[in-house]
Structures are given as structure tokens and as C-alpha cells.
Design a protein around this motif. Sequence first.
Motif, PDB file in Angstrom:
ATOM      1  N   GLU A  79       0.834  -1.204   0.000  1.00  0.00           N
ATOM      2  CA  GLU A  79       0.000   0.000   0.000  1.00  0.00           C
ATOM      3  C   GLU A  79       0.871   1.257   0.000  1.00  0.00           C
ATOM      4  O   GLU A  79       0.569   2.224  -0.698  1.00  0.00           O
ATOM      5  CB  GLU A  79      -0.959  -0.014   1.189  1.00  0.00           C
ATOM      6  N   LEU A 127      -5.746  -1.589  -2.897  1.00  0.00           N
ATOM      7  CA  LEU A 127      -4.853  -1.992  -3.975  1.00  0.00           C
ATOM      8  C   LEU A 127      -5.623  -2.497  -5.183  1.00  0.00           C
ATOM      9  O   LEU A 127      -5.234  -2.254  -6.321  1.00  0.00           O
ATOM     10  CB  LEU A 127      -3.898  -3.078  -3.480  1.00  0.00           C
ATOM     11  N   LEU A 172      -1.998  -7.902  -4.270  1.00  0.00           N
ATOM     12  CA  LEU A 172      -2.906  -6.823  -4.659  1.00  0.00           C
ATOM     13  C   LEU A 172      -4.346  -7.146  -4.306  1.00  0.00           C
ATOM     14  O   LEU A 172      -5.114  -6.276  -3.905  1.00  0.00           O
ATOM     15  CB  LEU A 172      -2.792  -6.575  -6.169  1.00  0.00           C
TER      16      LEU A 172
END
Lengths: 220, 220
Positions: free
Chosen positions: A82, A139, A133
Motif C-alpha cells: 500500500e 490496492l 494486490l
Amino acid sequence: VRQERSPDVTRRAVTKPRRRVPSRYHHGDLRRALLDAALIVIEEKGLDAVKMSDLARTLRVSVAAPFRHFESRDALLVALAEEGANKMVVDIEAAAARVRDPLEAQRARGVAYVRFAVLEPGYFKLLSKKDILVASDHLRALTTSQEALMEPILGRQHRGRASAALAKKSAGLLAAQALTYGLARMIADGLLGDIDGDDAALLAVELTGVLGEGLLPRDA
Amino acid sequence: VRQERSPDVTRRAVTKPRRRVPSRYHHGDLRRALLDAALIVIEEKGLDAVKMSDLARTLRVSVAAPFRHFESRDALLVALAEEGANKMVVDIEAAAARVRDPLEAQRARGVAYVRFAVLEPGYFKLLSKKDILVASDHLRALTTSQEALMEPILGRQHRGRASAALAKKSAGLLAAQALTYGLARMIADGLLGDIDGDDAALLAVELTGVLGEGLLPRDA
DNA sequence: TGTACATCAGTGAACGCGCGTTCACTGATGTAC
DNA sequence: TGTACATCAGTGAACGCGCGTTCACTGATGTAC
């Protein structure tokens, strides 16, 4: 009562970047240190080489200590990802903001993207792991733009000029993304050997230049 | 004596593809079966999901059996990668051979490359693992072409037109490679969702078309 | 054609290591009064 | 300012699991005679 606490908090905030040296029992900022150390390991040896126990050892802390700050190894990696995503977005948009013309701005984004891949190989590698992700809404949002571009290209029903024009535009955008993504990945995957950020940016400028002008001779 | 063996061997060679059914003690062709099973696992769950013990279980064989055919897990993966590399080269060159014009042939290579990434995602993923490619001379040879292209682009000493022209040509080639590599990777990395080989080829045709003509308007 | 023997390709049980994670604990720090 | 106490962030030891790999073995197959 409040008078005493307030200044304290302020002072700590101000001096935050400074090392708190101290007892080596309470580490200054172990959370931060873990993230930094993990990033370095990823850069040097890849994601799989990130071991909780190694990080602990490096920071001269017991193996259990990291778990006071991250629930699990995955949580640490997601947090790091992040941070990386933030930095990447900031870098790219800053580069785009320096240019007026929208097409040039887009090109600047591509160049900045490639540059980011070179300057922050750890973050870049981390951000190309799908399973990481997927682990965070934040994300996931980053990666869901491309698919929309395909529709106009693949849609067989090219009725009318409007949709043909849209298909062309989409193809252009996607080509630009594929090119910058490809260049960044080639570099990150080591296919181009060791190159620095400036060379990478230069390559990106040259290749997007080719894309702009076209490979075929322009016979007017 | 020889008369007896010769026909035997021949018959075996001819009927080789047929299953030998048999005692389930001696597996028909465990080596082949291991490679096939591993490839499927890679396609479905990625490289890390390939476990020797899982393969053995799938093939109803003891955990030790695979080691009769491959010295180690790595050796199995390298062997598989070599098969994949062969298939890839064959596919690509076959596509290129169908076209006369050299530029179009190169484009056909790019399209075939993208198609290969979609049709053989397992091989493609395997072939993008650097530590596996490095393990074999045969594989290493595949990956050492790109670097040469950079020199003319990055070389600061652009003296004379010859080197400028060379730089331009190299930039074009590298752009084409970056674009196809990027598209293939985007697909393999799941950034474009699920698409089939034909759609992938169509995308590749369209995007290389963009690269040929250029994004910018051609004002003659 | 039948028998002896080498060889190959399995078995099944276990080893051992790496590594994430947990647990009961303890030292340091901040806050209340 | 000094003391009691809650809380936070460490410790150190161990657990446990997954998994690659090994070992001594044995059943099946092919070849020599």
C-alpha cells in the motif's frame, strides 16, 4: 492535566524522524524498520526471500517481535504494497502535472511509470504480485482500469464510425500501456541488464516517441 | 536374437502413444505424466503450487517415485521449461515463416508470442522465472538478445547519421518487443481478465498496427 | 520354451529443515493521584 | 515530585506443519543361455 500531555505529544511528533537511540529494548519504531528492511530484501533477493525471522534477526529483535506490529507476514507485505502504491501514484501524477498537453501528460505518466519500476524495484515487484494486490480493496482499485479498454477493440459489432473511432482510440491507449508496462517489466525482470533511472527514462521517452510517430515510413 | 528384439522395439515405438494400462506398478510413462501434471498445476495455481508430493499423489504413485525420473524438483521444472521454450520457438518461427515481408514477419512473431502466452500460460509463466531460465545453457540463450538493442539508443555519442539511424532502428525494434512483451505479460498477469487465444491475437494485431502507424495524426 | 539373473521403477516410512506463528513471561513507559 | 498501576512492546522457547529428499526394500521386465 491536558496541559502536560499536549506539549509532549507535539514534541514527539516533531522529533519523530530522529532516532530514539535508546535502551534497545523498546525499538525506536520497529514497524517502520520492518517495512524498510522488507523492502530492501525484496529489492535484493525477491519477495520469497522475505522471512519474518530474518527481518527480526536483522533488526536485532526476537522472532516474535514483528508479530506485535503485523498480524502475519502477509499483512506486512500488504501494508508495504500500500505504501508502494501510494508512492507510485504520487510520482506518476506529479510527472503528469508538469505537462499541459493531455497527450504529453499521458506520455509523461508512462515515462514516470518506467522510472518508478527502476528506482523502486522492490515496490514494483511487490505491486506485480496478484495475490498481494487482491488482499486489499485499496490496492485492487489500482488494477481495474485496463479491462474496459479492450471492449471497443474486441467488440465485433463495429457499427458506425463512432465505434470505429472509439476502437482506434482504445487501441492507442492500450498500446501505450502495453508498451510502458512491457518496458518496465523487461527492466524489472532483468532482461535489459542493469540500468539506472535516467537511462530507463530515456528509453521510455524514445520508445513512446516511436509509438507516437509510427514505425512505418510516412509517405505523404 | 536380434531378429526378435528389432520388431519388438519397433512395435513399441509405434504404439507408444497408446496407454500401456498395466499393473499400475510400473507406470506407463511416469516422467511424461509428471511433466504434464506439473504444467497443469502451474496453469491453474502457479509455480509455487507445484509440490512433488502432490504430483505423486495425483498420479497415484509414492512420494519417492518422481525422484527416479528427476533428480530434484528444480530439475523437473527446468526440463519442463526446456520443452516450453522449444514449443515457443517452433510456434513463433512457424508463424513468421508464413509471411514474406520481413517487417510483417516480425509482426507475426509478436502476435504469435502473445498467442503463445495465452494458449500456454503454464509454459509462459515458467519461462518468465529468471532462476529457472538461468539453470540451463539452453534456456539462457533465449534471453540474451535484448540488451544489444539498448546500446545504440543509450549511447550518448550520436555522431553522424549512421548511428542516428541505427538508434532509430533499435528503438523501433525495442518498442515492438516491449509492446508485445507487455501485452503478453498483462494477459498472463491477469490484468486483462480472461481472454482466449483469438482475442489475444486480435489485440496483438491491433496494437502492433498502432505501433506501425503511430498515435499522432499524420499531417502530410 | 524355461530358468537365472541384472536392472529398472516402483514402495513406504521416516528424516530434517525452514519458517510462520504462539505462549507465558517481563522490562520500560506513561498516566493518575 | 514520588508512587502505584495499566499498557505497550519486547523476550525466549517451543510448536507444528509442509514438503523436499533419502533409504533400504521389492515387484516387474528383459536378456542370456
